[in-house]
Each structure stands twice: as structure tokens, then as C-alpha cells.
Design a protein around this motif. Structure first.
Motif, mmCIF file in Angstrom:
data_model
loop_
_atom_site.group_PDB
_atom_site.id
_atom_site.type_symbol
_atom_site.label_atom_id
_atom_site.label_comp_id
_atom_site.label_asym_id
_atom_site.label_seq_id
_atom_site.Cartn_x
_atom_site.Cartn_y
_atom_site.Cartn_z
ATOM 1 N N TYR A 1 44.175 29.072 63.232
ATOM 2 C CA TYR A 1 45.628 28.884 63.153
ATOM 3 C C TYR A 1 46.311 30.176 62.707
ATOM 4 O O TYR A 1 47.341 30.581 63.268
ATOM 5 N N ASN B 1 46.147 32.740 65.570
ATOM 6 C CA ASN B 1 46.945 32.379 66.743
ATOM 7 C C ASN B 1 48.449 32.324 66.492
ATOM 8 O O ASN B 1 49.238 32.581 67.396
ATOM 9 N N HIS B 2 48.843 31.985 65.258
ATOM 10 C CA HIS B 2 50.260 31.698 65.022
ATOM 11 C C HIS B 2 50.915 32.533 63.924
ATOM 12 O O HIS B 2 52.144 32.601 63.877
ATOM 13 N N GLU C 1 49.309 31.141 76.139
ATOM 14 C CA GLU C 1 49.549 30.608 74.800
ATOM 15 C C GLU C 1 48.240 30.568 74.016
ATOM 16 O O GLU C 1 47.198 30.204 74.562
#
Length: 221
Positions: free
Chosen positions: A72, A75-76, A88
Motif C-alpha cells: 500500500y 503503490n499509494h 494503476e
């Protein structure tokens, strides 16, 4: 006469309210007692009857959680990592599954390793605690790190040389980090806690370290 009637009516209402409050308190008391019984039963099942299963399960769950948090972040949140404009970022479930299985192998060794330490160095004197910490860091920790990389290497169909190189390069990074994190944490573990709670404590403390472990394992820089 109406005054007497009103007094009787009020008395009945007060009595009904007292009864209702009394029943509510009794219900709360029973629920609290049942909750405590359930907690006690669960604790006995987890940490007495099925201690090995509990320790391995805890290691699996928290290893997976650490990898999910690391993915997480990458990726974000991580703004330094280059991102493809056409794709994405997605969660890699296979990677998390592999990390959870590595947690199982490490959990098995932790379960038996703590029992071994208590047999080799029984008691909670400070000198004994320091011996346990040193033994854990010098002997058990390198074994756990090696097993971690071997387990993942087998699941990823890596060659023996690739596994060796990961242990040598990335394992050293993890081992150096362990000397910062674990000695103070293990002093608390060995001094205050019973053997059966040590893997739970270990994994709770290591959740943040598991995030770093996942990062090091999948760092291709």
C-alpha cells in the motif's frame, strides 16, 4: 381520593422503573461475565491447548499484514517511486501469499526457539535475560533470516545461487536492522512474559519490522 390514587400510581411507576433498572443492570452483569468467560476460554485454547497452532497462525497473519501495508505504501504513498501513467498500481496477492507462508516457517522456528531458550537459560534474572538476548541475536536470528529467504526462494523457483545472494546481500541488511530493533524488545520479552506469550509479543512488535522485511525482500534497486 384522587390524591391517594395518584400516589399509588406514581409508586407503581417508580417500582416498575426500579425493576427495569435492576433487570438492565443484571443483564449487563451477565453479559460482562459471559464476555470474560469467553475471553478466558479463548485464551486457554490459544495459549495452552493449541499454542503451536496459535503461534504459527499469528506469524502468518502478521507477515501478510506487513506485506499488505508495504505494498500500500509503495503503490499509494511513496512519491519517489516512478509510476506508469498507463497502469494503476495494484496489490500483488501472490506476493502476500508467499510472505504469509514465510511467516509460517519463521513462526514454527520461533515457537520452538523460545522453548529452547527457556530450557538452556531458565529463570528471569537479568544476567539470564542478557544471555537469552545474545543467544537469540547471534544464533537464532541468522537462522530465521536464512529460513525466510529460503522459503521465499523455493516458492519463487529461485536458483540456489540466487537464494544465497539474497541471504548474503539482503539478509545482512535485515540482520543489521535487527540489532537496533530486537535487543531492547527482547529484554522486555524475556524478563516479563511467559514463554507462551512470546511469539504473540514478538509478532506484535515486529509488525513494523515486517513492513521493512517485505521492503528489503522486494527491493530491486
Amino acid at each position: 381520593m384522587p390524591t391517594i390514587f395518584l400516589k399509588i400510581l406514581r409508586s407503581k411507576k417508580l417500582l416498575s422503573e426500579w425493576i427495569r433498572i435492576g433487570l438492565a443492570k443484571e443483564s449487563i452483569k451477565l453479559k460482562r461475565e459471559n464476555a470474560m468467560k469467553n475471553i478466558t476460554t479463548t485464551r486457554k485454547l490459544m495459549f495452552d491447548r493449541y499454542l503451536f497452532v496459535s503461534n504459527v497462525s499469528i506469524s502468518v497473519i502478521l507477515s501478510a499484514t506487513g506485506d499488505i501495508l508495504e505494498q500500500y505504501y509503495q503503490n499509494h504513498i511513496n512519491t519517489e517511486r516512478p509510476k506508469s501513467p498507463t497502469q494503476e498500481p495494484s496489490w500483488n496477492a501472490i506476493r502476500t501469499f508467499h510472505m504469509s507462508l514465510s511467516g509460517a516457517s519463521v513462526g514454527i522456528l520461533c515457537h520452538h526457539g523460545y522453548r529452547l531458550l527457556d530450557k538452556l537459560y531458565p529463570g528471569r534474572a537479568l544476567s539470564t535475560v542478557f544471555k537469552k538476548v545474545l543467544f537469540d541475536q547471534i544464533f537464532i536470528s541468522p537462522v530465521l533470516i536464512s529460513v525466510f529467504f529460503v522459503t521465499l526462494g523455493i516458492m519463487e523457483n529461485s536458483s540456489s545461487m540466487d537464494i544465497y545472494n539474497e541471504i548474503y546481500d539482503k539478509g545482512r541488511r535485515l540482520y543489521m536492522a535487527e540489532w537496533v530493533v530486537w535487543p531492547p524488545a527482547q529484554v522486555i520479552n524475556f524478563y516479563f512474559l511467559s514463554t507462551k506469550y512470546r511469539v504473540l509479543y514478538d509478532n506484535t512488535i515486529s509488525l513494523g519490522y515486517d513492513v521493512y522485511t517485505s521492503y528489503v525482500k522486494h527491493d530491486h534497486s
